[in-house]
Enzyme design. Structure first.
Site, PDB file in Angstrom:
ATOM      1  N   CYS A 103     -29.614  10.211 -29.037  1.00 49.95           N
ATOM      2  CA  CYS A 103     -30.621   9.306 -29.462  1.00 49.95           C
ATOM      3  C   CYS A 103     -31.872  10.066 -30.381  1.00 49.95           C
ATOM      4  O   CYS A 103     -31.851  11.311 -29.982  1.00 49.95           O
ATOM      5  CB  CYS A 103     -31.610   8.602 -28.330  1.00 49.95           C
ATOM      6  SG  CYS A 103     -30.252   7.606 -27.569  1.00 49.95           S
ATOM      7  N   LYS A 150     -24.861   7.897 -15.973  1.00 55.37           N
ATOM      8  CA  LYS A 150     -24.544   8.435 -17.368  1.00 55.37           C
ATOM      9  C   LYS A 150     -24.562   9.671 -17.582  1.00 55.37           C
ATOM     10  O   LYS A 150     -23.631  10.484 -18.120  1.00 55.37           O
ATOM     11  CB  LYS A 150     -25.107   7.791 -18.300  1.00 55.37           C
ATOM     12  CG  LYS A 150     -25.307   8.140 -19.555  1.00 55.37           C
ATOM     13  CD  LYS A 150     -26.432   7.584 -20.496  1.00 55.37           C
ATOM     14  CE  LYS A 150     -26.879   8.366 -21.667  1.00 55.37           C
ATOM     15  NZ  LYS A 150     -27.394   9.407 -21.688  1.00 55.37           N
ATOM     16  N   ASN A 151     -25.847  10.552 -17.091  1.00 54.84           N
ATOM     17  CA  ASN A 151     -26.014  11.757 -17.405  1.00 54.84           C
ATOM     18  C   ASN A 151     -25.024  12.835 -16.843  1.00 54.84           C
ATOM     19  O   ASN A 151     -25.198  13.762 -16.926  1.00 54.84           O
ATOM     20  CB  ASN A 151     -27.485  12.281 -17.626  1.00 54.84           C
ATOM     21  CG  ASN A 151     -28.180  11.575 -18.847  1.00 54.84           C
ATOM     22  OD1 ASN A 151     -27.516  11.040 -19.665  1.00 54.84           O
ATOM     23  ND2 ASN A 151     -29.447  11.502 -18.975  1.00 54.84           N
ATOM     24  N   ASP A 209     -36.920  10.091 -19.172  1.00 52.19           N
ATOM     25  CA  ASP A 209     -36.079   9.099 -19.554  1.00 52.19           C
ATOM     26  C   ASP A 209     -36.703   7.562 -18.926  1.00 52.19           C
ATOM     27  O   ASP A 209     -36.054   6.429 -19.081  1.00 52.19           O
ATOM     28  CB  ASP A 209     -34.703   9.205 -19.004  1.00 52.19           C
ATOM     29  CG  ASP A 209     -33.931  10.160 -19.565  1.00 52.19           C
ATOM     30  OD1 ASP A 209     -34.348  10.814 -20.747  1.00 52.19           O
ATOM     31  OD2 ASP A 209     -32.852  10.850 -19.030  1.00 52.19           O
ATOM     32  N   ARG A 249     -24.837   2.164 -24.636  1.00 60.19           N
ATOM     33  CA  ARG A 249     -24.244   3.368 -24.448  1.00 60.19           C
ATOM     34  C   ARG A 249     -24.615   3.879 -23.016  1.00 60.19           C
ATOM     35  O   ARG A 249     -23.951   4.870 -22.476  1.00 60.19           O
ATOM     36  CB  ARG A 249     -25.168   4.445 -25.648  1.00 60.19           C
ATOM     37  CG  ARG A 249     -24.598   4.267 -26.831  1.00 60.19           C
ATOM     38  CD  ARG A 249     -25.253   5.495 -27.771  1.00 60.19           C
ATOM     39  NE  ARG A 249     -25.371   6.557 -26.852  1.00 60.19           N
ATOM     40  CZ  ARG A 249     -25.959   7.845 -27.138  1.00 60.19           C
ATOM     41  NH1 ARG A 249     -26.882   7.538 -28.420  1.00 60.19           N
ATOM     42  NH2 ARG A 249     -26.153   8.765 -26.416  1.00 60.19           N
ATOM     43  N   ARG A 271     -34.154  18.139 -31.339  1.00 64.13           N
ATOM     44  CA  ARG A 271     -33.472  18.142 -30.321  1.00 64.13           C
ATOM     45  C   ARG A 271     -32.745  19.515 -30.401  1.00 64.13           C
ATOM     46  O   ARG A 271     -31.152  19.356 -30.364  1.00 64.13           O
ATOM     47  CB  ARG A 271     -32.609  17.021 -29.597  1.00 64.13           C
ATOM     48  CG  ARG A 271     -33.507  15.897 -29.403  1.00 64.13           C
ATOM     49  CD  ARG A 271     -32.702  14.764 -28.960  1.00 64.13           C
ATOM     50  NE  ARG A 271     -32.314  14.763 -27.534  1.00 64.13           N
ATOM     51  CZ  ARG A 271     -31.382  13.891 -27.029  1.00 64.13           C
ATOM     52  NH1 ARG A 271     -30.929  12.805 -27.785  1.00 64.13           N
ATOM     53  NH2 ARG A 271     -31.099  14.152 -25.760  1.00 64.13           N
TER      54      ARG A 271
HETATM   55  N1  EPU Z   1     -34.426  22.280 -25.808  1.00 63.49           N
HETATM   56  C1  EPU Z   1     -34.775  23.423 -26.640  1.00 63.49           C
HETATM   57  N2  EPU Z   1     -33.350  24.325 -26.790  1.00 63.49           N
HETATM   58  C2  EPU Z   1     -32.162  23.762 -26.179  1.00 63.49           C
HETATM   59  C3  EPU Z   1     -32.276  22.605 -25.324  1.00 63.49           C
HETATM   60  C4  EPU Z   1     -33.420  22.059 -25.265  1.00 63.49           C
HETATM   61  O1  EPU Z   1     -35.547  23.859 -27.209  1.00 63.49           O
HETATM   62  O2  EPU Z   1     -31.321  24.378 -26.528  1.00 63.49           O
HETATM   63  C5  EPU Z   1     -35.768  21.772 -25.279  1.00 63.49           C
HETATM   64  C6  EPU Z   1     -35.622  20.192 -25.924  1.00 63.49           C
HETATM   65  O3  EPU Z   1     -35.894  20.034 -27.174  1.00 63.49           O
HETATM   66  C7  EPU Z   1     -36.416  19.533 -25.034  1.00 63.49           C
HETATM   67  C8  EPU Z   1     -36.241  20.267 -23.663  1.00 63.49           C
HETATM   68  O4  EPU Z   1     -35.717  21.340 -23.964  1.00 63.49           O
HETATM   69  O5  EPU Z   1     -37.916  19.490 -25.486  1.00 63.49           O
HETATM   70  C9  EPU Z   1     -35.431  19.464 -22.646  1.00 63.49           C
HETATM   71  O6  EPU Z   1     -34.121  19.293 -23.089  1.00 63.49           O
HETATM   72  P1  EPU Z   1     -32.873  19.213 -22.436  1.00 63.49           P
HETATM   73  O7  EPU Z   1     -31.871  20.287 -22.830  1.00 63.49           O
HETATM   74  O8  EPU Z   1     -33.150  19.181 -20.865  1.00 63.49           O
HETATM   75  O9  EPU Z   1     -32.180  17.503 -22.837  1.00 63.49           O
HETATM   76  P2  EPU Z   1     -30.878  17.328 -22.921  1.00 63.49           P
HETATM   77  O10 EPU Z   1     -30.032  18.263 -22.010  1.00 63.49           O
HETATM   78  O11 EPU Z   1     -30.380  17.493 -24.507  1.00 63.49           O
HETATM   79  C10 EPU Z   1     -30.700  15.480 -21.142  1.00 63.49           C
HETATM   80  C11 EPU Z   1     -30.362  13.950 -21.134  1.00 63.49           C
HETATM   81  C12 EPU Z   1     -31.498  13.123 -21.639  1.00 63.49           C
HETATM   82  C13 EPU Z   1     -32.824  13.827 -20.986  1.00 63.49           C
HETATM   83  C14 EPU Z   1     -33.149  15.136 -21.087  1.00 63.49           C
HETATM   84  C15 EPU Z   1     -34.172  15.651 -20.295  1.00 63.49           C
HETATM   85  C16 EPU Z   1     -28.031  14.028 -21.261  1.00 63.49           C
HETATM   86  C17 EPU Z   1     -26.876  13.966 -21.804  1.00 63.49           C
HETATM   87  N3  EPU Z   1     -29.182  14.068 -21.872  1.00 63.49           N
HETATM   88  O12 EPU Z   1     -30.753  15.934 -22.570  1.00 63.49           O
HETATM   89  O13 EPU Z   1     -31.330  11.736 -21.501  1.00 63.49           O
HETATM   90  O14 EPU Z   1     -33.971  12.881 -21.876  1.00 63.49           O
HETATM   91  O15 EPU Z   1     -31.960  15.757 -20.506  1.00 63.49           O
HETATM   92  O16 EPU Z   1     -34.410  15.152 -19.027  1.00 63.49           O
HETATM   93  O17 EPU Z   1     -27.927  14.508 -20.023  1.00 63.49           O
HETATM   94  C18 EPU Z   1     -31.267   9.619 -21.774  1.00 63.49           C
HETATM   95  O18 EPU Z   1     -30.408   9.629 -21.038  1.00 63.49           O
HETATM   96  O19 EPU Z   1     -31.892   8.708 -22.456  1.00 63.49           O
HETATM   97  C19 EPU Z   1     -31.506  11.136 -22.433  1.00 63.49           C
HETATM   98  C20 EPU Z   1     -31.859  11.200 -23.748  1.00 63.49           C
END
Ligand code: EPU
Length: 420
Positions: free
Chosen positions: A116, A22-23, A307, A399, A121
């Site tokens: 979610c 998915k990701n 995750d 999802r 975030r």
């Molecule tokens: N963060 C910031 N600022 C930013 C971006 C991130 O402070 O601009 C912080 C976040 O708040 C968090 C950390 O950095 O504490 C990591 O966030 P990341 O950006 O890595 O998360 P994401 O890209 O929004 C993806 C996955 C998530 C997964 C996280 C961490 C996707 C679409 N989502 O989210 O997947 O938990 O990386 O590995 O790829 C799931 O599949 O259930 C899911 C939530």
């Protein structure tokens, strides 16, 4: 409203095949906007996040054909028209349209991303990277406009992320693939999904080096051709089924698994005493006897994935003793805790950490899936529990878990979706 109904306590055996990640796919689809020709993806999971992205791509002008797990996208007629709130808000990964539209048109007006509820975030690091590449960011109601002066191409930049972030790393790669000059990302995230996106882009003719390490270098190119790409297996779906098999299985093979993507998870299960055999592209999980409680601390890849924290929790409840879960990525990723407590678990949140104590059995109850992985935890708990579990808010589960009801029915679970 749809619900999942589970009658727990059934012995499960057989094989579950893991679908495409998915990701990865939620980034690969927007990445295709950058192509100057047709791109085909194989191994696309049947999840509603993919349905939503296809709708958005069509709305933008792409022609999309879906045939089972194969998706063929012709992005040549995509227009840089604004993509307002609405559908965009149905998933987090719609933020990848910022990077790909910016990379193609020098501008993007896209609604704020949803996803979610795991606590705050922010996307400040995505925006900082776009600004470093010459774009200006402005909020327009519930949308965000990210654009260079007059839609000029963006330029390469040297970017240091002060938090390791999957989303901002991928978004910067998308924006940089066709930018003028070189982009260097330092303290980049190293998740396998980042390598998968870089592989697709490189197979389209991009020059991306270092994906999977913490320094990624991208030399912008003018043209990206068509290609065909196989989506990597979903390591989180694999981990979910491994945890499920250890919790309720009497011998279950999980296939289409890349062990090297799951090392921290498997090593934690070994510490718990889970008996399993790792084969070339599958893992066989035996029926378990006694398991030990452990402490789980999540961290960026290759650490223990946030995750997988929630899907592992029901298995932790079967252990002998007490333990702690510390989620350093999303401290508020605890939606599963009150629901598991309703099913008889001895689990609570104390000082931002989850504390649990093994229990002899769970009991079926009406529970609510408040996010995707909390939903997965409730499915496993429902299979473990005595009696009937009724899970509401199942849209979250659908999802991200491809054909979950069919896959579980095939190994003997009593699980159905009902419409109410
Ligand atoms: N963060 C910031 N600022 C930013 C971006 C991130 O402070 O601009 C912080 C976040 O708040 C968090 C950390 O950095 O504490 C990591 O966030 P990341 O950006 O890595 O998360 P994401 O890209 O929004 C993806 C996955 C998530 C997964 C996280 C961490 C996707 C679409 N989502 O989210 O997947 O938990 O990386 O590995 O790829 C799931 O599949 O259930 C899911 C939530």
């Amino acid at each position: 409203m749809r619900k999942i109904i589970i009658n727990g306590g059934k012995p499960l055996t057989g094989e579950v095949a893991v679908s495409g990640a998915k990701n990865s796919v939620v980034a690969l689809i927007p990445a295709i906007i950058l192509a100057d020709d047709i791109v085909t993806l194989d191994g696309v999971p049947a999840i509603s996040d993919v349905d939503s992205l296809i709708e958005m791509m069509r709305e933008m002008g792409a022609s999309v054909e879906r045939n089972g797990e194969t998706l063929t996208i012709d992005p040549r007629d995509v227009k840089d028209k604004p993509m307002p709130y609405g559908k965009i808000n149905s998933l987090r990964a719609s933020y990848y349209f910022y990077g790909s539209l910016l990379g193609r048109f020098g501008q993007a007006t896209v609604g704020l991303p949803g996803g979610c509820d795991l606590g705050p975030r922010p996307i400040d690091l995505h925006l900082k990277a776009f600004e470093a590449m010459g774009a200006t960011v402005a909020y327009e109601g519930e949308s965000m406009r990210i654009a260079t002066n007059g839609g000029q191409p963006i330029h390469g930049a040297h970017i240091f992320f002060d938090t390791v972030t999957v989303g901002a790393t991928i978004n910067t790669m998308l924006a940089a693939a066709k930018a003028k000059g070189r982009t260097v990302i330092e303290n980049a995230a190293r998740e396998p999904e980042i390598i998968d996106v870089a592989t697709l882009l490189n197979n389209m003719g991009a020059h991306i080096r270092g994906a999977g390490t913490d320094i990624i270098t991208i030399e912008g190119v003018d043209y990206l051709h068509g290609t065909r790409h196989q989506v990597i297996p979903d390591r989180i779906e694999a981990g979910t089924y491994i945890a499920l098999a250890a919790a309720v299985g009497s011998g279950i093979k999980i296939s289409n698994v890349l062990y090297e993507h799951l090392e921290s998870f498997i090593s934690k299960l070994e510490e718990m005493g889970v008996r399993m055999t790792v084969e070339e592209d599958s893992i066989f999980v035996e029926k378990q006897e006694k398991l030990q409680a452990v402490t789980i601390k999540t961290s960026p890849y290759p650490g223990f994935a946030t995750d997988l924290q929630q899907p592992l929790t029901p298995l932790l409840l079967k252990t002998d003793g007490q333990g702690t879960i510390i989620d350093t990525i999303y401290q508020k990723r605890v939606n599963h805790v009150p629901e598991l407590a309703r099913m008889g678990a001895d689990i609570s949140i104390l000082g931002g950490q989850i504390k649990f104590k093994g229990v002899n059995s769970l009991v079926g109850a009406p529970v609510k899936a408040s996010d995707l992985r909390a939903g997965a935890a409730l499915v496993i708990a429902g299979l473990m529990a005595e009696g009937r579990t009724e899970i509401s808010n199942i849209e979250f589960i659908l999802r991200g878990y491809s054909n979950i009801v069919e896959k579980l029915t095939a190994i003997g679970a009593d699980i159905t979706i009902v419409e109410e």
